[in-house]
Design a protein around this motif. Structure first.
Motif, short mmCIF file in Angstrom:
data_model
loop_
_atom_site.label_atom_id
_atom_site.label_comp_id
_atom_site.label_asym_id
_atom_site.label_seq_id
_atom_site.Cartn_x
_atom_site.Cartn_y
_atom_site.Cartn_z
N ASP A 60 0.85 -1.19 0.00
CA ASP A 60 0.00 0.00 0.00
C ASP A 60 0.89 1.24 0.00
O ASP A 60 2.12 1.17 0.07
CB ASP A 60 -0.97 0.01 1.19
CG ASP A 60 -0.26 -0.03 2.54
OD1 ASP A 60 0.86 0.52 2.64
OD2 ASP A 60 -0.82 -0.59 3.48
N ARG A 61 0.27 2.40 -0.08
CA ARG A 61 1.03 3.65 -0.25
C ARG A 61 1.97 3.91 0.92
O ARG A 61 3.12 4.30 0.73
CB ARG A 61 0.05 4.81 -0.43
CG ARG A 61 0.69 6.08 -0.94
CD ARG A 61 -0.38 7.09 -1.29
NE ARG A 61 -1.32 6.55 -2.27
CZ ARG A 61 -2.46 7.14 -2.60
NH1 ARG A 61 -2.82 8.27 -2.04
NH2 ARG A 61 -3.24 6.60 -3.51
N ASP A 62 1.52 3.67 2.15
CA ASP A 62 2.35 3.99 3.31
C ASP A 62 3.59 3.09 3.38
O ASP A 62 4.71 3.56 3.57
CB ASP A 62 1.54 3.84 4.60
CG ASP A 62 0.48 4.93 4.72
OD1 ASP A 62 0.66 5.98 4.08
OD2 ASP A 62 -0.51 4.71 5.45
N ILE A 63 3.40 1.78 3.22
CA ILE A 63 4.53 0.86 3.30
C ILE A 63 5.46 1.05 2.11
O ILE A 63 6.68 1.08 2.24
CB ILE A 63 4.02 -0.60 3.40
CG1 ILE A 63 3.40 -0.84 4.78
CG2 ILE A 63 5.15 -1.59 3.14
CD1 ILE A 63 2.87 -2.22 4.99
N ARG B 23 6.21 3.59 0.32
CA ARG B 23 7.05 4.79 0.34
C ARG B 23 8.30 4.60 1.19
O ARG B 23 9.32 5.25 0.96
CB ARG B 23 6.26 5.98 0.88
CG ARG B 23 5.41 6.69 -0.17
CD ARG B 23 5.04 8.08 0.32
NE ARG B 23 4.29 8.04 1.56
CZ ARG B 23 2.95 8.14 1.64
NH1 ARG B 23 2.25 8.29 0.53
NH2 ARG B 23 2.33 8.10 2.79
N SER B 24 8.26 3.72 2.17
CA SER B 24 9.37 3.57 3.11
C SER B 24 10.40 2.53 2.67
O SER B 24 11.47 2.44 3.26
CB SER B 24 8.83 3.19 4.49
OG SER B 24 8.28 1.88 4.47
#
Length: 394
Positions: A193-196, A198-199
Motif C-alpha cells: 500500500d502507499r504507506d509501506i 514509500r518507506s
C-alpha cells in the motif's frame, strides 16, 4: 470415460489435491483415464495455500503438457513481473552484496494459492474435499483405499500418494522413512500500500532480497507485482473460473536453524496466524524499522509456519498398485526452487506412463516400476542440490 485396459476397477485414485495431485488429475482426465482425487482439507479455501513459487522452463514444460491451453495461458497471465536484480542486506538494511539477474529464460514466478485455484478448475466433479486417504489394502488386481477411516471405501487400479510431507500413503509403504528437519520458517505477505511502499528502498521493491542478522535469523523478501488484474485475466482467458484477486505485495519468509526455533517445532506448526505474527514481530524487533514494518504490516491471515525438511534417498518400495509423487516421497528445501518443478515433472512422467498402459503398450506393474526408478533418480539429485543450497545459507 472409458474403462482402462491393464488394470481392474478402471480408476486411478489420487490422495491429495495439492499442486502435484491436481496436475496429474488434469493429465489423466485429458487422456480419458478415469481419476478421482480425495483431499483432507474440508474446502478448496480452508486455509491460505502458500506464497510465491518459481517455475523453471522444465517445470513449465511439464505443466503445459498436463493442462488445457486456456489454463496454462492463465498461469502465465497471473505470473509476477520478473525480478530486476537481487541483493543481500544486514538487519540494518545495509547492502552487503548486489547483482543483476540474467534473463530468466522462460521462468515464471507465481502465487501458489492462485496456481492451485487454476488447477482446481474443471476438476470439481473429480475432487472430494473432506475425504482424506488414511490407508489402503492391496488386492490381487487393484487396491482398496481407506477414505476418512472407512476401510476399503474405494476400489481402484492404482493409488497415487500426492498427500504431501505428512503422507498417509508413504507412512504405510515406507513406515521407517523420516525426512530430516533442517530449518524453521514463517511465511507472510504484506500488501504494497502507499504507506509501506514509500518507506521501502527501491532495491527491495525491484528484486529478490535476503536479510542476514547477527544471530543467524534470515529473511527472504520478494516483490509480487501483477502483470494484470487476476479477475480480468480469468474473464478473458477462462470464463467461469473464479480467482481470488491478489494485491501487489511483498512475499517474505523468516527463519533459522532448528536450534534457533523460537518455540518447539510442533507448537510452531500448530500456531494460529496471530501467534505467528507475534513471533515474527519479536524476531525482527531489533531490525531496521522498514524490515520490522514489513513484518508488522503483514496480512495476518496469510501467515503460516513450516519445518523445512529433506527426504532421504531411497531405492523404492514393495507395493505394486501404489505409487507416489511430490513432497510425499521427495520433500526438499525451497533452495533453488526445485520442489514444485520436480513435482510437475513427476506428474507429467506418470501421466505418460499410464497413457502407455491405457494403450496396451505396457502392463501397469512394470510401467509403474519404471516411473519410480526414473523419478527417484532425478528427485534425489534435486533434493541434494536443495540441501546444499540450504546448508550454504545456514
Amino acid at each position: 470415460m472409458t474403462a482402462v485396459a491393464g488394470w481392474a476397477h478402471g480408476i486411478v485414485v489420487i490422495a491429495g489435491a495439492g499442486l502435484g495431485g491436481l496436475a496429474l488429475a488434469h493429465g489423466l482426465a485429458a487422456a480419458d483415464i478415469p481419476v478421482a482425487v480425495y483431499e483432507r482439507e474440508t474446502t478448496a479455501n480452508a486455509r491460505y495455500q502458500g506464497h510465491r513459487i518459481s517455475l523453471s522452463p522444465a517445470g513449465l514444460a511439464a505443466l503445459r503438457s498436463l493442462l488445457p491451453d486456456r489454463l496454462f495461458d492463465l498461469v502465465t497471465a497471473t505470473a509476477a513481473q520478473p525480478y530486476q536484480g537481487s541483493a543481500v542486506y544486514d538487519a540494518n538494511l545495509r547492502p552487503l552484496k548486489r547483482r543483476s539477474l540474467p534473463d530468466a529464460g522462460g521462468s515464471l514466478s507465481c502465487c501458489r494459492h492462485t496456481l492451485r485455484e487454476i488447477l482446481l478448475h474443471e476438476l470439481a466433479d473429480r475432487v472430494a474435499f473432506g475425504h482424506p486417504v488414511t490407508g489402503f489394502r492391496e488386492l490381487n488386481d487393484g487396491v482398496a483405499v481407506d477414505i476418512a477411516g472407512d476401510p476399503g471405501a474405494v476400489a481402484a487400479g492404482l493409488l497415487v500418494g500426492a498427500d504431501g510431507v505428512a503422507s498417509a500413503v508413504r507412512g504405510q509403504v515406507l513406515p521407517d522413512m523420516r525426512p530430516a528437519e533442517l530449518r524453521w520458517a514463517i511465511y507472510g505477505r504484506t500488501a504494497l500500500d502507499r504507506d509501506i511502499g514509500r518507506s521501502i528502498p527501491d532495491g527491495v521493491l525491484a528484486g529478490f532480497s535476503r536479510v542476514l542478522s547477527p544471530e543467524g535469523i534470515g529473511m527472504s523478501i520478494g516483490p509480487f507485482r501483477k502483470r494484470r488484474a487476476f479477475r480480468e485475466a480469468a474473464a478473458d482467458i477462462a470464463p467461469g473460473l473464479t480467482i481470488t484477486e491478489l494485491p501487489d505485495c511483498l512475499m517474505w519468509t523468516l527463519g533459522g536453524t532448528i536450534a534457533q526455533a523460537p518455540v518447539g517445532l510442533e507448537e510452531l506448526r500448530d500456531a494460529d496466524a496471530g501467534t505467528l505474527h507475534r513471533i515474527a514481530r519479536e524476531q525482527t524487533a531489533s531490525w531496521h524499522p522498514v524490515l520490522h514494518g514489513i513484518v508488522g504490516g503483514a496480512d495476518v491471515s496469510t501467515l503460516l509456519a513450516i519445518t523445512v525438511r529433506a527426504a532421504p534417498a531411497i531405492d523404492g518400495w514393495s507395493a505394486p498398485r501404489v505409487t507416489m509423487l511430490g513432497d510425499a516421497v521427495h520433500v526438499m528445501p525451497p533452495g533453488r526452487a526445485l520442489g514444485a518443478n520436480t513435482t510437475f515433472r513427476d506428474a507429467a512422467l506418470l501421466t505418460t506412463t499410464l497413457q502407455a498402459v491405457a494403450r496396451g503398450a505396457d502392463d501397469l506393474v512394470t510401467a509403474k516400476a519404471g516411473y519410480e526408478r526414473r523419478m527417484l533418480r532425478y528427485s534425489a539429485e534435486a533434493v541434494a542440490t536443495s540441501v546444499a543450497m540450504t546448508a550454504g545459507r545456514a
